[in-house]
Design a protein around this motif. Structure first.
Motif, PDB file in Angstrom:
ATOM      1  N   ALA A 190       0.826  -1.203   0.000  1.00  0.00           N
ATOM      2  CA  ALA A 190       0.000   0.000   0.000  1.00  0.00           C
ATOM      3  C   ALA A 190       0.865   1.260   0.000  1.00  0.00           C
ATOM      4  CB  ALA A 190      -0.935   0.003   1.215  1.00  0.00           C
ATOM      5  N   VAL A 191       1.957   1.257   0.776  1.00  0.00           N
ATOM      6  CA  VAL A 191       2.852   2.415   0.797  1.00  0.00           C
ATOM      7  C   VAL A 191       3.519   2.590  -0.562  1.00  0.00           C
ATOM      8  CG1 VAL A 191       4.944   3.375   1.830  1.00  0.00           C
ATOM      9  CG2 VAL A 191       3.248   2.289   3.269  1.00  0.00           C
ATOM     10  N   THR A 192       3.948   1.475  -1.169  1.00  0.00           N
ATOM     11  CA  THR A 192       4.575   1.545  -2.493  1.00  0.00           C
ATOM     12  C   THR A 192       3.612   2.131  -3.522  1.00  0.00           C
ATOM     13  OG1 THR A 192       5.940  -0.382  -1.958  1.00  0.00           O
ATOM     14  CG2 THR A 192       5.722   0.202  -4.283  1.00  0.00           C
ATOM     15  N   GLN A 193       2.350   1.707  -3.460  1.00  0.00           N
ATOM     16  CA  GLN A 193       1.355   2.257  -4.384  1.00  0.00           C
ATOM     17  C   GLN A 193       1.148   3.747  -4.130  1.00  0.00           C
ATOM     18  OE1 GLN A 193      -0.353   0.920  -6.898  1.00  0.00           O
ATOM     19  NE2 GLN A 193       0.613  -1.073  -6.757  1.00  0.00           N
ATOM     20  N   HIS A 194       1.221   4.155  -2.870  1.00  0.00           N
ATOM     21  CA  HIS A 194       0.977   5.568  -2.533  1.00  0.00           C
ATOM     22  C   HIS A 194       2.117   6.465  -3.010  1.00  0.00           C
ATOM     23  CE1 HIS A 194      -0.186   9.147  -0.316  1.00  0.00           C
ATOM     24  NE2 HIS A 194       1.000   9.166   0.253  1.00  0.00           N
ATOM     25  N   VAL A 195       3.363   6.101  -2.705  1.00  0.00           N
ATOM     26  CA  VAL A 195       4.489   6.984  -3.037  1.00  0.00           C
ATOM     27  C   VAL A 195       4.776   6.968  -4.532  1.00  0.00           C
ATOM     28  CG1 VAL A 195       5.503   6.701  -0.759  1.00  0.00           C
ATOM     29  CG2 VAL A 195       6.218   5.177  -2.582  1.00  0.00           C
TER      30      VAL A 195
END
Length: 643
Positions: free
Chosen positions: A621-626
């Protein structure tokens, strides 16, 4: 061939032409690959959507017909109860029901033996044969209907039900009884005192079901099938499989776990889509349950059928691309050869420079284009090349040394953090997983855990700065936790000892936020002390809540601070999720933070089976966000469950 190779080796124009064409080919191929991937993805999504809609529409059609059957049975039931003692009227009702519902193949109103005085059998049966409705009393010594499934099932279950397919009788053109395959919807008839009187059975021809289901073919070589409650094929284009084979039959000789999983899912009346090999062909299999029957309908679409049109278009595009590149090569060679002729003179002089003779005088080329500029640039290059090479050599050596040392420091730092999961394989009551991603070569985040006296000690921390200073401070804090924790069972006392030690000679005024916890594995009680760190999250199923944490100063910030600890009586069966601010403060290219609200939403949607699933779900989820934005802070996640 050898002369051609030698010419290419000695001709810049030839090599440039080849490189231009190859580069163009690379661009075209990369573009084609991207288009192929995206197109296949889109086609796959549309195929799944389309096939699902086709199957859903078919299920809807079947359910509508079956609902009509149930409605007809309900109407007939009401009439039968009003005329239980009038057999002639019941014969008329049976006939009228079939005439009024063309989709019915037959209708039976059957009663228990001797329900009508002196009459052992009474079953008012009407059949529809090519639009002609015939009515008979079908019970006799040769056809004792009260032993058949369509009569016994509603009697035993005392509720309406659908039968599995069976052979039954129909009235032929010569008034004789003939067998045919059909299914029946059966309803019990009971008296006010609960006594079983008889039953109503409405029949549908299996041929009608087969034609409806087999007509579902979104692709030329796709096909549909229907299985019963035990996985037996009730409808299938291969007639040899009907009623004698199941979804599991072929797996008896050649085990196929994927096909077995499909069979189990369909028997369990699940719906979905699977990709697996069917008769050696990779296929997309869609399946849906048929409401109220215990049956399931499947649709098999070979992958090559789904992508056949796309593959033809791709092959044609590649053919045109190849022809275009072959035509482009001679044109590039002609243009480049004429434009590079002045370089021959420059090449003769620069060859000596290339061999190391930097004092070689260059001939001046009187041109104002790039070749003239190149000639003058070579002159300037001669004077600075030696100096530059020396400086570059020194700088490169120094950079490689620094990078090597940083890599060693990273390896040492990561070696201090436990990275073997599961951490306690001999214990089945602990599920723990953690991950750490430093923003630079080395970072200032830490986590640790160990078991002592049936208590799980764990911590997570974030040093106030970044880079090498933070990594050194992190190493000291990590080792102190491991040493102090083995002698002091209280999280507050552990924090106190770490604080006093780190405050000594702390000229750089560095500190570390920490969450320190101790879980009694026998009772599930959690004692914790939060030292200025982000509050962890407790996951109870899909419910997520931040832990209530008292305000404590970070470790190493204020000497003599009295740390307060807190207690939760029992945390068994719940997941405890800890993180550093590199998670909720992670920014994308628009400088939007991940945030606490998105954190809680993501945790609620995360799979709850294993701690590792939760951590990996958050990392994704963090990878998708950044979306490729440079990390501004270290990121550390830790999740644990006490079962």
């Amino acid at each position: 061939m050898r002369k051609l190779i030698d010419y290419i080796r000695h001709s810049l124009a030839a090599r440039l032409s080849i490189w231009v064409v190859l580069f163009a080919a690379l661009i075209f191929m990369a573009t084609q690959l991207f288009v192929t991937i995206q197109s296949r993805k889109s086609i796959r999504q549309e195929a799944i959507k389309g096939a699902s809609q086709v199957l859903d529409n078919t299920i809807l059609r079947l359910n509508d017909i079956m609902d009509d059957v149930k409605f007809a049975a309900d109407n007939l039931e009401w009439l039968v109860y009003r005329h239980l003692e009038e057999p002639d009227v019941l014969m008329d009702y049976s006939r009228n029901t079939v005439q009024g519902n063309p989709f019915l193949n037959g209708c039976s109103i059957s009663f228990e033996p001797y329900y009508f005085e002196g009459q052992k059998y009474f079953s008012a049966y009407s059949s529809n044969t090519d639009g002609v409705v015939e009515t008979i009393q079908e019970g006799d010594d040769d056809y004792q209907y009260f032993y058949l499934d369509w009569y016994l099932l509603p009697k035993l279950l005392n509720q309406p039900c659908w039968t599995e397919p069976y052979n039954d009788w129909e009235i032929g053109d010569d008034k004789s009884l003939q067998t045919q395959m059909q299914v029946s919807y059966c309803k019990p008839l009971t008296a006010a005192d609960g006594k079983y009187l008889g039953g109503i059975s409405l029949d549908i021809s299996l041929q009608w079901l087969s034609e409806t289901i087999l007509s579902v073919r979104p692709y030329p070589n796709s096909y549909s099938f229907l299985i019963g409650r035990g996985g037996t094929y009730l409808v299938h284009p291969d007639a040899d499989k009907l009623f004698y084979q199941t979804l599991f039959t072929e797996g008896l000789d050649h085990p196929d776990p994927e096909m077995d999983a499909l069979g189990q899912a369909m028997i369990n009346l699940e719906e979905g889509m699977k990709i697996l090999d069917v008769d050696g062909v990779k296929s997309y299999v869609f399946y849906r349950p048929l409401k109220g029957t215990g049956w399931s309908v499947g649709l098999i679409c070979p992958e090559k059928e789904i992508f056949s049109g796309f593959n033809r278009l791709r092959n044609a595009t590649l053919g045109f691309l190849l022809l275009g590149l072959l035509f482009m090569l001679p044109i590039c060679f002609y243009v480049i050869r004429n434009r590079l002729k002045p370089l021959s003179t420059l090449a003769d002089h620069t060859e000596k420079i290339a061999s190391g003779n930097f004092n070689e005088a260059l001939s001046q080329i009187d041109r104002e284009d790039e070749i003239g500029t190149l000639s003058r640039s070579f002159g300037h290059m001669q004077t600075s090349l030696v100096k530059y090479i020396k400086e570059l050599t020194a700088t490169t050596a120094q950079r490689e040394r620094i990078e090597g040392e940083l890599q060693i420091a990273r390896d040492i730092q990561m070696g201090m953090i436990p990275r073997t999961f599961p951490p306690f394989p001999e214990r089945k009551d602990i599920d723990l997983y953690a991950a750490m991603n430093p923003a630079r070569e080395v970072g200032g985040d830490l986590y640790d855990y160990f078991i002592q006296n049936e208590k799980l000690f764990f911590c997570i921390g974030d040093v106030s700065r970044k880079g090498v200073p933070a990594s050194l401070f992190m190493a000291v804090a990590h080792n102190l936790f491991r040493v102090v924790g083995q002698h002091i069972p209280s999280p507050a006392e552990i924090a106190k000892q770490l604080n006093e030690t780190l405050c000594q000679d702390n000229e750089q005024m560095m500190f570390v936020t920490m969450f320190i916890g101790v879980i009694d594995l026998r009772t599930g009680s959690l004692t914790y002390c939060n030292c200025g760190h982000n509050p962890p999250v407790i996951l109870d199923g899909k419910d997520c809540t931040f832990m209530q944490c008292q305000s404590n100063t970070p470790v190493g910030a204020v000497p003599g601070w009295v740390f307060q600890e807190q207690h939760i009586p029992n945390i068994k069966g719940k997941a405890l999720f800890l993180y550093t601010d590199g998670l909720n403060e992670a920014e994308n290219r628009r400088h939007e933070e991940f945030g606490n609200e998105r954190l809680m939403q993501t945790l609620s949607a995360a799979p709850q089976n294993r701690a590792e699933d939760i951590v990996r779900y958050l990392l994704d989820a963090v990878t998708q966000h950044v979306r490729g934005a440079e990390a501004s802070d270290d990121l550390t996640l830790l999740c644990l469950k006490v079962k």
